[in-house]
Scaffold this motif. Structure first.
Motif, PDB file in Angstrom:
ATOM      1  N   TRP A 114     -18.267 -41.703  89.870  1.00  0.00           N
ATOM      2  CA  TRP A 114     -18.064 -40.378  89.275  1.00  0.00           C
ATOM      3  C   TRP A 114     -16.596 -39.964  89.237  1.00  0.00           C
ATOM      4  N   ILE A 115     -15.917 -39.924  90.367  1.00  0.00           N
ATOM      5  CA  ILE A 115     -14.553 -39.395  90.397  1.00  0.00           C
ATOM      6  C   ILE A 115     -13.597 -40.284  89.601  1.00  0.00           C
ATOM      7  N   LYS A 116     -13.742 -41.614  89.725  1.00  0.00           N
ATOM      8  CA  LYS A 116     -12.850 -42.513  88.990  1.00  0.00           C
ATOM      9  C   LYS A 116     -13.136 -42.529  87.490  1.00  0.00           C
ATOM     10  N   SER A 117     -14.286 -41.965  87.076  1.00  0.00           N
ATOM     11  CA  SER A 117     -14.584 -41.917  85.639  1.00  0.00           C
ATOM     12  C   SER A 117     -13.806 -40.806  84.936  1.00  0.00           C
ATOM     13  N   LEU A 118     -13.217 -39.901  85.717  1.00  0.00           N
ATOM     14  CA  LEU A 118     -12.420 -38.820  85.135  1.00  0.00           C
ATOM     15  C   LEU A 118     -11.111 -39.364  84.546  1.00  0.00           C
ATOM     16  N   LYS A 119     -10.775 -38.882  83.372  1.00  0.00           N
ATOM     17  CA  LYS A 119      -9.478 -39.231  82.770  1.00  0.00           C
ATOM     18  C   LYS A 119      -8.628 -37.963  82.702  1.00  0.00           C
ATOM     19  N   PRO A 120      -7.479 -37.950  83.387  1.00  0.00           N
ATOM     20  CA  PRO A 120      -6.643 -36.737  83.373  1.00  0.00           C
ATOM     21  C   PRO A 120      -6.102 -36.461  81.974  1.00  0.00           C
ATOM     22  N   LEU A 121      -6.298 -35.237  81.494  1.00  0.00           N
ATOM     23  CA  LEU A 121      -5.861 -34.866  80.144  1.00  0.00           C
ATOM     24  C   LEU A 121      -4.575 -34.043  80.195  1.00  0.00           C
ATOM     25  N   LYS A 122      -4.622 -32.904  80.893  1.00  0.00           N
ATOM     26  CA  LYS A 122      -3.423 -32.059  80.982  1.00  0.00           C
ATOM     27  C   LYS A 122      -3.606 -31.027  82.083  1.00  0.00           C
TER      28      LYS A 122
ATOM     29  N   VAL B 198      -5.077 -24.641  85.374  1.00  0.00           N
ATOM     30  CA  VAL B 198      -6.331 -25.284  84.962  1.00  0.00           C
ATOM     31  C   VAL B 198      -6.080 -26.782  84.736  1.00  0.00           C
ATOM     32  N   ALA B 199      -6.758 -27.598  85.537  1.00  0.00           N
ATOM     33  CA  ALA B 199      -6.644 -29.055  85.400  1.00  0.00           C
ATOM     34  C   ALA B 199      -7.743 -29.536  84.469  1.00  0.00           C
ATOM     35  N   CYS B 200      -7.344 -30.151  83.348  1.00  0.00           N
ATOM     36  CA  CYS B 200      -8.313 -30.580  82.337  1.00  0.00           C
ATOM     37  C   CYS B 200      -8.518 -32.100  82.410  1.00  0.00           C
ATOM     38  N   PHE B 201      -9.792 -32.512  82.420  1.00  0.00           N
ATOM     39  CA  PHE B 201     -10.161 -33.926  82.444  1.00  0.00           C
ATOM     40  C   PHE B 201     -11.157 -34.210  81.320  1.00  0.00           C
ATOM     41  N   THR B 202     -11.272 -35.473  80.962  1.00  0.00           N
ATOM     42  CA  THR B 202     -12.319 -35.879  80.011  1.00  0.00           C
ATOM     43  C   THR B 202     -13.216 -36.914  80.680  1.00  0.00           C
ATOM     44  N   VAL B 203     -14.486 -36.904  80.267  1.00  0.00           N
ATOM     45  CA  VAL B 203     -15.457 -37.934  80.674  1.00  0.00           C
ATOM     46  C   VAL B 203     -16.261 -38.321  79.432  1.00  0.00           C
TER      47      VAL B 203
ATOM     48  N   LYS C 180     -11.498 -28.163  84.691  1.00  0.00           N
ATOM     49  CA  LYS C 180     -12.239 -28.098  83.430  1.00  0.00           C
ATOM     50  C   LYS C 180     -12.499 -29.523  82.946  1.00  0.00           C
ATOM     51  N   ILE C 181     -13.753 -29.793  82.598  1.00  0.00           N
ATOM     52  CA  ILE C 181     -14.127 -31.142  82.134  1.00  0.00           C
ATOM     53  C   ILE C 181     -14.561 -31.052  80.675  1.00  0.00           C
ATOM     54  N   ILE C 182     -13.959 -31.902  79.856  1.00  0.00           N
ATOM     55  CA  ILE C 182     -14.265 -31.948  78.425  1.00  0.00           C
ATOM     56  C   ILE C 182     -14.959 -33.272  78.119  1.00  0.00           C
ATOM     57  N   THR C 183     -16.065 -33.201  77.385  1.00  0.00           N
ATOM     58  CA  THR C 183     -16.805 -34.417  77.023  1.00  0.00           C
ATOM     59  C   THR C 183     -16.170 -35.062  75.804  1.00  0.00           C
ATOM     60  N   GLU C 184     -15.933 -36.354  75.890  1.00  0.00           N
ATOM     61  CA  GLU C 184     -15.342 -37.062  74.757  1.00  0.00           C
ATOM     62  C   GLU C 184     -16.300 -37.071  73.568  1.00  0.00           C
ATOM     63  N   GLU C 185     -15.750 -36.904  72.380  1.00  0.00           N
ATOM     64  CA  GLU C 185     -16.567 -36.948  71.165  1.00  0.00           C
ATOM     65  C   GLU C 185     -17.023 -38.372  70.897  1.00  0.00           C
ATOM     66  N   ALA C 186     -18.293 -38.530  70.549  1.00  0.00           N
ATOM     67  CA  ALA C 186     -18.816 -39.860  70.212  1.00  0.00           C
ATOM     68  C   ALA C 186     -18.257 -40.306  68.875  1.00  0.00           C
ATOM     69  N   SER C 187     -17.856 -41.553  68.815  1.00  0.00           N
ATOM     70  CA  SER C 187     -17.288 -42.102  67.581  1.00  0.00           C
ATOM     71  C   SER C 187     -18.375 -42.610  66.665  1.00  0.00           C
ATOM     72  N   ASP C 188     -18.147 -42.498  65.360  1.00  0.00           N
ATOM     73  CA  ASP C 188     -19.128 -42.975  64.379  1.00  0.00           C
ATOM     74  C   ASP C 188     -18.651 -44.233  63.680  1.00  0.00           C
ATOM     75  N   THR C 189     -17.716 -44.961  64.269  1.00  0.00           N
ATOM     76  CA  THR C 189     -17.163 -46.129  63.586  1.00  0.00           C
ATOM     77  C   THR C 189     -18.169 -47.255  63.540  1.00  0.00           C
ATOM     78  N   ASP C 190     -17.984 -48.130  62.544  1.00  0.00           N
ATOM     79  CA  ASP C 190     -18.871 -49.278  62.396  1.00  0.00           C
ATOM     80  C   ASP C 190     -18.792 -50.189  63.609  1.00  0.00           C
TER      81      ASP C 190
END
Length: 449
Positions: free
Chosen positions: A32-40, A45-50, A82-92
């Motif tokens: 869980w903790i290592k899955s966080l990616k520091p954003l800004k 406010v510390a913002c991360f993405t998962v 603050k945790i932000i969910t990454e947008e799912a990509s629609d690429t082929d």
């Protein structure tokens, strides 16, 4: 600090110190903790993405406190998270089935856990064995020695035994720990004797152990040389306070051809059983595995699986993996229908493997001190002759081979000879209770191996 990434590096170091102090599990940190990616860092406010909403919910609910505590310690002021969910990509590319399979395999490998006390699910069916193992890990050699754990396959005996080993290594890194199965112990000794090697090396290996772990010790039953060697090894270790832990599929009193002097030594310490987990424990196991796989399983589906798969923890975990594969590869979320399909596949996949001719001859040969080649040969010594008759009887009992097929495998003997052998063994068993127990143990070991 040059960047928010460096700040998060310090946070991870803080978490690793928590792990060393036993305040955070390594599994939780890595998953869980290592899955966080520091954003800004935006003000305070510390913002991360998962990658997923599911991960965000788990981290927010369980790990916000430890992360904000670490951030405040590094930065010197109070911080919100603050945790932000990454947008799912629609690429082929992401729709490529090969890429999806690779991602699935990676998720499976990430969900594997070490056999430690932290990853063991405790319930009423195993809490006594768990408590005994934790006590032994803290004071090896002085508490419950030997410790004998018994129960059916797939319920966690090996997990607990390995957890003891891992805990002792952590507390006492220089401890000489030896793990072996009863069958491997037997085969090592037989090889040393048959190849006319000096058995002193064998003695040195096992009698120098600080902790000796023997899994499936029932396999030494009926094997005179193995029991003799084990008896002396046990005595050497026990008299100097070395820890011995044994597991079996049955209690000592039910291992029929175990020598009395060994059975009484098994009963010197503590005997703990592990039984089939109750409903609540099975649900907890399902939820733990689903959490590791980043999978949300509805309550009714988890309870349905727990009600259908009752006797084996590996089956429960396998069912969750099949649901994860279905969701990942074809986009089907866990449902009752998917659970039913997974259970059918599990029960079909886990049918016992066919018992081979070689396996039977090996087990009988080990008991009577002869080789498979001896049994199939024309040799007529009393010991080989008895082993040949017993092999015929056991082959008929546990396989679907005809008398003719058994005869062909046993050195091209006539089917009438095999019938005679089986009748002789029947008579022997009716007259000699010890022989009956020995042959029943052979059959039990083969069926349970």
């Amino acid at each position: 600090m040059k960047s928010f990434v460096e700040v998060f590096d310090k946070v991870q170091e803080y978490c690793e110190e928590k792990i060393e102090r036993g305040e955070l599990t390594d599994v939780a940190y890595r998953l869980w903790i290592k899955s966080l990616k520091p954003l800004k860092l935006d003000g305070n406010v510390a913002c991360f993405t998962v990658p997923s909403e599911f991960q965000a919910n788990i981290i927010t609910k369980n790990y916000t406190g430890i992360i904000t505590e670490a951030l405040s310690g590094v930065l010197g002021f109070d911080v919100e998270m603050k945790i932000i969910t990454e947008e799912a990509s629609d690429t082929d590319e992401e729709d490529d089935p090969n890429i999806k399979r690779m991602e699935l395999e990676e998720s499976f490998s990430n969900a594997e856990y070490d056999y430690t006390f932290d990853t063991f699910i405790v319930g009423r069916s195993n809490e006594f064995a768990y408590a005994a193992c934790t006590a032994v890990a803290k004071n090896p050699g002085s508490t419950y020695n030997p410790l004998f754990i018994h129960g059916p396959s797939g319920l966690g005996k090996t997990h607990l035994m390995t957890a003891v080993s891992n805990e002792i290594k952590k507390l006492r890194p220089n401890t000489n720990i030896i793990y072996v199965t009863g069958e491997s112990f037997t085969n090592e000794l037989i090889n040393a004797i048959q190849q006319k090697k000096d058995t002193s090396q064998f003695h040195q290996k096992y009698r120098s152990a600080d902790v000796l772990l023997i899994d499936d010790v029932q396999f030494i039953a009926g094997k005179e040389s193995t029991q003799e060697e084990f008896f002396h090894t046990f005595n050497e270790l026990h008299k100097v306070g070395k820890q011995i832990i044994l597991t079996s599929d049955r209690p000592p009193k039910d291992i029929k051809t175990l020598e009395d002097r060994i059975r009484t030594r098994f009963e010197w310490g503590l005997i703990a059983d592990i039984s089939i987990p109750d409903f609540e424990t099975r649900v907890a196991i399902i939820r733990r595995k689903a959490e590791l796989l980043n999978l949300i399983i509805p309550d009714d589906v988890a309870e349905y699986i727990a009600n259908k798969l009752k006797t084996n923890i590996r089956q429960l975990e396998g069912c969750v993996k099949k649901l994860k594969a279905s969701k990942h590869l074809v986009g089907t979320p866990p449902s009752m229908a998917q659970a039913q399909n997974a259970i059918r596949e599990i029960l079909s996949d886990e049918q016992p493997a066919p018992i081979t001719f070689e396996r039977i001859l090996s087990e009988v040969g080990n008991v009577y001190g002869v080789t498979a080649e001896d049994i199939c040969s024309k040799k007529r010594s009393a010991q080989i002759s008895v082993a040949r008759k017993v092999s015929s009887y056991v082959l008929k009992e546990v396989t679907e081979m005809s008398y003719k097929s058994i005869g062909m495998e046993l050195g091209a003997r006539d089917h009438s000879t095999i019938i005679y052998y089986c009748e002789e063994v029947d008579k022997m068993m009716s007259k000699d209770p010890h022989a009956k127990e020995m042959i029943e143990d052979i059959i039990s070991n083969i069926r349970n191996s």
